[in-house]
Design an enzyme around this catalytic site. Sequence first.
Site, PDB file in Angstrom:
ATOM      1  N   GLU A   1       1.119  -0.823   0.010  1.00 47.86           N
ATOM      2  CA  GLU A   1      -0.186   0.061  -0.134  1.00 47.86           C
ATOM      3  C   GLU A   1       0.865   1.298   0.201  1.00 47.86           C
ATOM      4  OE1 GLU A   1      -2.782  -0.300   3.164  1.00 47.86           O
ATOM      5  OE2 GLU A   1      -4.270  -2.161   1.612  1.00 47.86           O
TER       6      GLU A   1
ATOM      7  N   GLU B   1      -5.320 -10.885  -2.307  1.00 42.51           N
ATOM      8  CA  GLU B   1      -6.138 -10.731  -0.744  1.00 42.51           C
ATOM      9  C   GLU B   1      -8.036 -11.048  -1.509  1.00 42.51           C
ATOM     10  OE1 GLU B   1      -4.962  -7.543   1.532  1.00 42.51           O
ATOM     11  OE2 GLU B   1      -3.193  -8.132   1.358  1.00 42.51           O
TER      12      GLU B   1
HETATM   13  C1  GLA Z   1      -4.787  -5.316   4.243  1.00 47.32           C
HETATM   14  C2  GLA Z   1      -3.548  -5.848   3.952  1.00 47.32           C
HETATM   15  C3  GLA Z   1      -3.585  -7.481   4.037  1.00 47.32           C
HETATM   16  C4  GLA Z   1      -4.630  -6.705   5.801  1.00 47.32           C
HETATM   17  C5  GLA Z   1      -5.787  -6.769   5.552  1.00 47.32           C
HETATM   18  C6  GLA Z   1      -7.627  -6.240   6.338  1.00 47.32           C
HETATM   19  O1  GLA Z   1      -5.771  -5.620   2.524  1.00 47.32           O
HETATM   20  O2  GLA Z   1      -2.849  -5.864   3.136  1.00 47.32           O
HETATM   21  O3  GLA Z   1      -2.325  -7.953   5.508  1.00 47.32           O
HETATM   22  O4  GLA Z   1      -4.265  -6.480   7.129  1.00 47.32           O
HETATM   23  O5  GLA Z   1      -5.638  -5.379   4.964  1.00 47.32           O
HETATM   24  O6  GLA Z   1      -7.190  -7.943   7.108  1.00 47.32           O
END
Ligand code: GLA
Length: 351
Positions: A145, A250
Site C-alpha cells: 500500500e 487477497e
Molecule cells: C490489507 C492488508 C492485509 C490485511 C487486510 C485486512 O489488505 O494488506 O494484510 O491486513 O488489509 O485484513
Amino acid sequence: MKRLPLFTALLGALGASAETPLKQTYADAFGVGVAVQAAQLDRAAEGELIARHFGMVVSEYQMKANVLAPREGAYDWSAADAIVAFAEANGMRVRGHALVWHQSTPDWFLEGGDPAVIRTRLETYIRDVVTRYRGRIFAWDVVNEAAGDSDGTYRENAWYRATGKDYIDWAFKAARQADPDCLLFLNDYGTERRAKLERVLAVVADLTDRGIPVDGVGHQFHLGRGQAITGIHEALDAVAKAGLVSHITELDVSAYNDPGSCYVNQTDCQPELAEAEVAGFLAEQANLYRAVFTVAQDRPSVHAVLTWGLHDGQSWLNNFPVRRSNHPLLFDRDLKPKPALQALVDPAYER
Ligand code: GLA
C-alpha cells in the site's frame, strides 16, 4: 469426472469432501493459495481443508513487523515458523506478507526521525527476515500500500513523511540482496479502479525506470457486490504491459458495496444481509469468483490467486468497515463449500 450421487453421499457419510481440489483445477494456469493464521493449522478440519484445496499459504498477519519484531532486534518467529513448517509438511509454497506496511510498523522503526538511522533499521530488519526464510518463501510483498488514494502518487504515510519515497527503494534492494531468487512484489488494493491503478503503475514505473528490483504487482482485489469484471482485466493487462507478473493476493467478495462514507466515518453502511437475501448473494458471488479465476486463467502473466482467509467465520470483513456478518470466502462458517467453490471446481455448475 462425473460423480455419482451414491458416491457423493458415501463420501459425505465418511466426512470427506467430493469436490475436486481447487488447486488441481487451476494447476496448469496458476498457484492457488489462502491466507492463514497459525492457530487454525492445528485444528484438524481446517488444516485438512487448507492442504487439500490450496497449494500455497500466506500469513494473514503473523509475518508483519509488529508481530515479528515488536521491539528492535527482539524477534518472535514462532507463528511464522509454524506456518512455513505446515506448508513444507504439506508440499505447499509460501508467499511472504508484508515486509513494510505503514499500518503494521512498530514505533521503533521511525523513532527519532533521522532518515539514515531509519534506513539502517529497515535494511537490518529485511535482511534478518528474508534471510531466515531464504529458499522457503518464494515471493515477498516487499511494500504494501505505497500508492496514494487522494494524496498523490505516493501514500503520505509515516514512512513517506520520514524518508520520502526512498523507503521503497531501500526495502526492495535489501530484499533482493538477502534472497536473489525470491520474487519481489509491490502489493496494493483498489487496482480494479482506474484512478488507483494509474497511481500503482506510476510507482512501478518509477521503480523499474531506476533499476529497483521489482518483479510483480500484488492486486489485493477485496471486491464488493456488483464489481464489474472489466476493472479486473484492465488491472492485470496493464501490469503485463509494464512487463511484470501479477499475483491476486487477497481475494474476497464482500456481501456489501458501501459508499465511501462508510469507510471514512462509518455512516450509511449497508445493513446486515437478511437471511432471505443470502442465497441470492451467494449465487452472484459464485459468478464473480468464477469470472475472476477465468480472467486469471486466460492471462499468462497471472501466477497466483489467493483468497484472504479460508471460511466466512474468520474474515476481517466481519469487523470492517463495521461489525456485520459477512460471507466473503469459499467456505462457510461450518467449513462447508459454498456455491463459489462449486463454481470454481465444477464445470457443470450452472450460473
Ligand atoms: C490489507 C492488508 C492485509 C490485511 C487486510 C485486512 O489488505 O494488506 O494484510 O491486513 O488489509 O485484513
